[in-house]
Write a protein that holds these residues in place. Structure first.
Motif, PDB file in Angstrom:
ATOM      1  N   LEU A  87       0.825  -1.204   0.000  1.00 16.34           N
ATOM      2  CA  LEU A  87       0.000   0.000   0.000  1.00 16.34           C
ATOM      3  C   LEU A  87       0.865   1.262   0.000  1.00 16.34           C
ATOM      4  N   LYS A  88       2.074   1.173   0.527  1.00 17.96           N
ATOM      5  CA  LYS A  88       2.984   2.312   0.462  1.00 17.96           C
ATOM      6  C   LYS A  88       3.414   2.579  -0.974  1.00 17.96           C
ATOM      7  N   LYS A  89       3.545   1.508  -1.737  1.00 17.88           N
ATOM      8  CA  LYS A  89       4.026   1.633  -3.111  1.00 17.88           C
ATOM      9  C   LYS A  89       2.909   1.904  -4.106  1.00 17.88           C
ATOM     10  N   GLY A  90       1.665   1.568  -3.717  1.00 19.15           N
ATOM     11  CA  GLY A  90       0.542   1.851  -4.597  1.00 19.15           C
ATOM     12  C   GLY A  90       0.205   0.749  -5.579  1.00 19.15           C
ATOM     13  N   TYR A  91       0.750  -0.441  -5.384  1.00 22.64           N
ATOM     14  CA  TYR A  91       0.399  -1.555  -6.265  1.00 22.64           C
ATOM     15  C   TYR A  91       0.604  -2.880  -5.536  1.00 22.64           C
ATOM     16  N   GLY A 142      -2.619  -1.783  -9.730  1.00 19.86           N
ATOM     17  CA  GLY A 142      -2.339  -0.445  -9.238  1.00 19.86           C
ATOM     18  C   GLY A 142      -3.508   0.074  -8.427  1.00 19.86           C
ATOM     19  N   LEU A 143      -3.221   0.908  -7.437  1.00 14.39           N
ATOM     20  CA  LEU A 143      -4.252   1.394  -6.516  1.00 14.39           C
ATOM     21  C   LEU A 143      -4.223   2.916  -6.444  1.00 14.39           C
ATOM     22  N   ALA A 144      -5.393   3.505  -6.232  1.00  6.23           N
ATOM     23  CA  ALA A 144      -5.488   4.948  -5.979  1.00  6.23           C
ATOM     24  C   ALA A 144      -6.584   5.184  -4.950  1.00  6.23           C
ATOM     25  N   VAL A 172      -4.274   9.158   0.256  1.00  8.23           N
ATOM     26  CA  VAL A 172      -2.889   8.879   0.638  1.00  8.23           C
ATOM     27  C   VAL A 172      -2.653   9.317   2.083  1.00  8.23           C
ATOM     28  N   VAL A 222       5.105   8.908   2.221  1.00  6.60           N
ATOM     29  CA  VAL A 222       3.864   8.150   2.067  1.00  6.60           C
ATOM     30  C   VAL A 222       3.892   6.949   2.993  1.00  6.60           C
ATOM     31  N   LEU A 253      -2.155   3.827   1.812  1.00  9.12           N
ATOM     32  CA  LEU A 253      -3.376   4.271   1.144  1.00  9.12           C
ATOM     33  C   LEU A 253      -4.579   3.833   1.952  1.00  9.12           C
ATOM     34  N   ILE A 296      -9.557   3.176  -0.762  1.00  9.71           N
ATOM     35  CA  ILE A 296      -9.134   2.888  -2.125  1.00  9.71           C
ATOM     36  C   ILE A 296     -10.361   2.835  -3.035  1.00  9.71           C
TER      37      ILE A 296
END
Length: 307
Positions: free
Chosen positions: A77-81, A91-93, A96, A103, A106, A109
């Motif tokens: 989750l720190k890396k976003g994927y 991939g996640l958005a 943040v 960071v 996340l 989501i």
């Protein structure tokens, strides 16, 4: 795509199954956004399904991605994927969480981008006469997103580690910062490689290059998407250690990359023997141009214009 569909809500699985088989086969990404129609990217173009993702769907997908244990995804989750079985990357958005300027993770989501990893075994073989001369030539593969850079790197890594009738198998190291080349799951590559492959998964490129050289003494190192000053410095160290490097970088062409200050030292040292430019002109993996160390077009490279 079983590894992908098993993390999706059942109704979304049905909606994707209703898409004609040929269109499913051409799908490169599945983009899921809360309160928006699900989007399939096919040959760079969007196809919208009638299915609209709900907040409950997003929570279910996240639960299945984490195997119902969210704390196991803390680093991802720190890396976003997240990388899932089969080497596919999600991939996640969302919202943040930042702590001390860094960071932390996340939350909430609301977007998922499932990039479908496909192996194309053998696509790099026509390049052997151009990238091999008693050893692998130091090569930079250039292209904008979704032009097949990672797919080509993956097959070059396979060729390097397995060898062929024309070339011997070499000790091959992959520094896979985003888990895309080897698609490791719990450290185990999910794609096909030879016996002589070693992977540093989820490791920053600059640090990984030095770790790989010190610990595994590779003949060849494969790296995806160089771009930082530290990457350039580490590549120079690897080259001075006598290791062949095959790397990729985002850019439209050589002229585009030359403008990037972070890569300036690589041009000044003239480290690459081959520059391969990719495009989507005839689909991902179209080789539009190939240049030699002197910047001149490589003779007869037009014979492999599409891989």
């Amino acid at each position: 795509m079983n590894e992908i569909t098993e993390v999706l809500p059942e109704l979304l699985r049905d909606a994707i199954s209703a898409v004609p088989e040929e269109a499913r086969r051409d799908t490169e990404e599945i983009r899921i956004r809360v309160d928006r129609p699900v989007e399939l990217i096919q040959k760079g173009q969007p196809l919208y399904l009638s299915y609209v993702c709900t907040a409950g769907d997003a929570q279910l997908i996240l639960s299945r991605l984490s195997n119902y244990s969210m704390y196991t995804l803390e680093e991802e989750l720190k890396k976003g994927y997240i990388t899932i079985r089969g080497g596919h990357r999600v991939g996640l958005a969302g919202r943040v969480i930042v702590e001390n300027g860094a960071v932390k993770g996340l939350r909430d989501i609301t977007s998922f981008n499932i990039r479908i990893a496909r192996e194309k075994l053998g696509i790099a073989e026509p390049l052997i006469p151009f990238l091999w001369k008693e050893n692998w030539l130091n090569t930079l593969i250039i292209g904008p997103p979704q032009t097949g850079k990672t797919t080509l790197l993956r097959d070059l890594a396979r060729l390097s580690s397995t060898g062929s009738k024309r070339i011997p198998a070499k000790k091959t190291g992959i520094v896979d910062e985003r888990s895309e080349i080897a698609g490791c799951l719990r450290g185990i590559p999910q794609h096909s490689f030879g016996r002589r492959i070693d992977v540093l998964d989820a490791c920053p490129k600059a640090e990984g290059l030095m770790m790989m050289i010190r610990s595994m003494s590779p003949d060849v190192i494969i790296v995806d998407e160089i771009g930082r000053m530290e990457d350039s410095q580490a590549l120079l160290e690897a080259l001075h250690a006598g290791v062949s490097v095959i790397v990729s970088a985002h850019g439209w062409d050589m002229k585009d990359l030359v403008k990037r200050p972070s890569l300036k030292m690589l041009w000044e040292e003239n480290v690459f023997d081959r520059y391969v430019e990719l495009s989507r002109r005839r689909g991902p993996g179209t080789i539009s141009r190939m240049y030699g160390k002197d910047g001149e077009p490589v003779p007869h490279a037009e014979s492999v214009m599409t891989c």
